[in-house]
Design a protein around this motif. Structure first.
Motif, PDB file in Angstrom:
ATOM      1  N   CYS A  36      43.529  24.645  37.080  1.00  0.00           N
ATOM      2  CA  CYS A  36      42.206  25.263  37.208  1.00  0.00           C
ATOM      3  C   CYS A  36      41.071  24.350  36.760  1.00  0.00           C
ATOM      4  O   CYS A  36      39.940  24.488  37.238  1.00  0.00           O
ATOM      5  CB  CYS A  36      42.165  26.566  36.407  1.00  0.00           C
ATOM      6  N   ASP A  40      44.250  41.346  38.358  1.00  0.00           N
ATOM      7  CA  ASP A  40      44.160  39.888  38.387  1.00  0.00           C
ATOM      8  C   ASP A  40      45.432  39.210  37.884  1.00  0.00           C
ATOM      9  O   ASP A  40      45.389  38.154  37.262  1.00  0.00           O
ATOM     10  CB  ASP A  40      42.960  39.416  37.554  1.00  0.00           C
ATOM     11  N   ASP A  68      49.705  38.232  39.079  1.00  0.00           N
ATOM     12  CA  ASP A  68      50.552  37.988  40.244  1.00  0.00           C
ATOM     13  C   ASP A  68      51.641  39.055  40.275  1.00  0.00           C
ATOM     14  O   ASP A  68      52.604  39.004  39.521  1.00  0.00           O
ATOM     15  CB  ASP A  68      51.169  36.586  40.154  1.00  0.00           C
ATOM     16  N   SER A  83      49.170  42.195  48.858  1.00  0.00           N
ATOM     17  CA  SER A  83      48.439  41.031  48.368  1.00  0.00           C
ATOM     18  C   SER A  83      48.091  40.093  49.509  1.00  0.00           C
ATOM     19  O   SER A  83      48.632  40.193  50.611  1.00  0.00           O
ATOM     20  CB  SER A  83      49.274  40.273  47.323  1.00  0.00           C
ATOM     21  N   PHE A 121      41.549  30.758  44.014  1.00  0.00           N
ATOM     22  CA  PHE A 121      41.232  30.997  42.612  1.00  0.00           C
ATOM     23  C   PHE A 121      41.172  29.626  41.962  1.00  0.00           C
ATOM     24  O   PHE A 121      42.175  28.932  41.856  1.00  0.00           O
ATOM     25  CB  PHE A 121      42.305  31.865  41.959  1.00  0.00           C
ATOM     26  N   THR A 127      45.925  31.672  45.931  1.00  0.00           N
ATOM     27  CA  THR A 127      46.531  32.472  44.866  1.00  0.00           C
ATOM     28  C   THR A 127      46.837  33.875  45.374  1.00  0.00           C
ATOM     29  O   THR A 127      45.995  34.513  46.008  1.00  0.00           O
ATOM     30  CB  THR A 127      45.563  32.555  43.662  1.00  0.00           C
ATOM     31  N   THR A 175      46.822  37.468  45.465  1.00  0.00           N
ATOM     32  CA  THR A 175      45.825  38.351  44.858  1.00  0.00           C
ATOM     33  C   THR A 175      45.923  39.743  45.464  1.00  0.00           C
ATOM     34  O   THR A 175      45.946  39.892  46.687  1.00  0.00           O
ATOM     35  CB  THR A 175      44.408  37.789  45.078  1.00  0.00           C
ATOM     36  N   ARG A 192      38.615  37.843  47.479  1.00  0.00           N
ATOM     37  CA  ARG A 192      37.823  36.660  47.106  1.00  0.00           C
ATOM     38  C   ARG A 192      36.725  37.029  46.117  1.00  0.00           C
ATOM     39  O   ARG A 192      36.417  36.267  45.193  1.00  0.00           O
ATOM     40  CB  ARG A 192      37.202  36.036  48.357  1.00  0.00           C
ATOM     41  N   ASN A 239      38.189  37.249  42.582  1.00  0.00           N
ATOM     42  CA  ASN A 239      38.490  35.939  42.019  1.00  0.00           C
ATOM     43  C   ASN A 239      37.221  35.154  41.709  1.00  0.00           C
ATOM     44  O   ASN A 239      37.154  34.433  40.706  1.00  0.00           O
ATOM     45  CB  ASN A 239      39.384  35.141  42.978  1.00  0.00           C
ATOM     46  N   LEU A 250      35.877  36.266  38.406  1.00  0.00           N
ATOM     47  CA  LEU A 250      36.641  35.659  37.321  1.00  0.00           C
ATOM     48  C   LEU A 250      36.253  34.202  37.103  1.00  0.00           C
ATOM     49  O   LEU A 250      36.158  33.730  35.965  1.00  0.00           O
ATOM     50  CB  LEU A 250      38.133  35.747  37.629  1.00  0.00           C
ATOM     51  N   GLU A 251      36.029  33.486  38.192  1.00  0.00           N
ATOM     52  CA  GLU A 251      35.641  32.082  38.082  1.00  0.00           C
ATOM     53  C   GLU A 251      34.303  31.923  37.369  1.00  0.00           C
ATOM     54  O   GLU A 251      34.036  30.879  36.764  1.00  0.00           O
ATOM     55  CB  GLU A 251      35.583  31.445  39.466  1.00  0.00           C
ATOM     56  N   ARG A 301      50.179  32.795  36.699  1.00  0.00           N
ATOM     57  CA  ARG A 301      49.218  33.306  37.689  1.00  0.00           C
ATOM     58  C   ARG A 301      49.499  32.776  39.083  1.00  0.00           C
ATOM     59  O   ARG A 301      49.149  33.415  40.077  1.00  0.00           O
ATOM     60  CB  ARG A 301      47.788  32.923  37.264  1.00  0.00           C
TER      61      ARG A 301
END
Length: 294
Positions: free
Chosen positions: A54, A189, A191, A197, A202, A207, A209, A259, A262, A265-266, A282
């Protein structure tokens, strides 16, 4: 897996710790986390793998610093279950600050999904938001492999008036709750595998999601309100941060909605990277043909 006797001892220890000052419990958890981080382990490798994926721009020294802090926070969070599950409401009132962009006590609140994220303070935030709402709400939980511990956790998490249901039984129950105007808490959030999903970025990585949040919001005509449980510095307790409802959500497109989650979260993780739940795999589920990161 804990034996039945081991489970009873663990629960008894948590109840005992709940009677101690919060700062003492938090410091003990911090110290235990530091100690365990010194021992090479699979979880420590997972934390480093996630951070490297990340934040590839970080130096090795930066990743080491954040990984060490996170391990201490993660282990500490398990000991703090004692306070969160068994301490009095009066004690929790002193420990949790509520910072909300919406009126949690609004009697005319529309159908609402309260979307929690897996920072180390999620347990404190999820339990206390029941109390802050001052009305009956509901919550989904992930079943545990230990039935006795699960029953204790379910009772503790719902002790301020929340109805509880397993994720496995969720869709129909959630829609009923929303029709009854009960705010519903859930987390999405992690896996959970390919079912329901999609793969979306991410931190630039495809990822796995969940798409359930957008679909439940559409079916229940509900607003989605994100919240985060933050651990405060200097052993001061927690902050429950409740954000405004997401505008133009759901969009009607599963991938777009995933999206959106995520991307949120970013934005939030870099504000306190040591508190996101990096010990979780994750990126465990990979797109077909792609090798495992772990």
């Amino acid at each position: 897996m804990l034996t039945r006797v081991g489970t009873k001892i663990a629960i008894g220890l948590l109840k005992l710790l709940a009677m101690l000052p919060y700062g003492l419990v938090a410091r003990a958890g911090d110290g235990l986390g530091w100690l365990l981080y010194q021992i090479p382990s699979r979880r420590r490798r997972i934390v480093h793998t996630n951070l490297k994926l990340c934040f590839p721009e970080w130096s090795d020294e930066k990743r080491e610093e954040v990984a060490s802090k996170h391990f201490r926070q993660a282990i500490r969070s398990y000991l703090e279950r004692s306070v969160q599950w068994f301490a009095s409401a009066k004690k929790l009132d002193k420990l949790v600050q509520v910072d909300s962009e919406i009126d949690l006590t609004d009697p005319d609140m529309p159908p609402t999904l309260l979307l929690g994220f897996h920072f180390v303070g999620i347990e404190a935030g999820s339990i206390y938001i029941n109390r802050a709402l001052r009305r009956q709400c509901a919550s989904l939980y992930q079943p545990m492999s230990n039935p006795e511990l699960e029953e204790v956790a379910k009772h503790a998490r719902g002790r301020f008036g929340a109805d509880m249901a397993s994720r496995a039984d969720s869709a129909r129950i959630v829609l009923r709750w929303l029709r009854e105007r009960k705010p519903v808490m859930l987390g999405a959030d992690m896996d959970y595998g390919l079912r329901n999903s999609t793969f979306v970025p991410f931190f630039g990585i495809p990822t796995c999601t969940l798409t359930a949040v957008g679909r439940l919001a559409k079916a229940g005509n509900a607003q989605v309100v994100p919240f985060i449980g933050e651990v405060l510095p200097n052993y001061k307790g927690y902050r429950l941060k409740v954000f405004k409802p997401w505008a133009n959500y759901p969009s009607g497109d599963d991938e777009t909605d995933a999206r959106r989650m995520n991307a949120f979260l970013e934005e939030q993780i870099p504000l306190m990277p040591e508190q996101y739940y990096w010990v979780h795999k994750r990126f465990k589920t990979r797109p077909p043909g792609m090798p495992s990161f772990y």
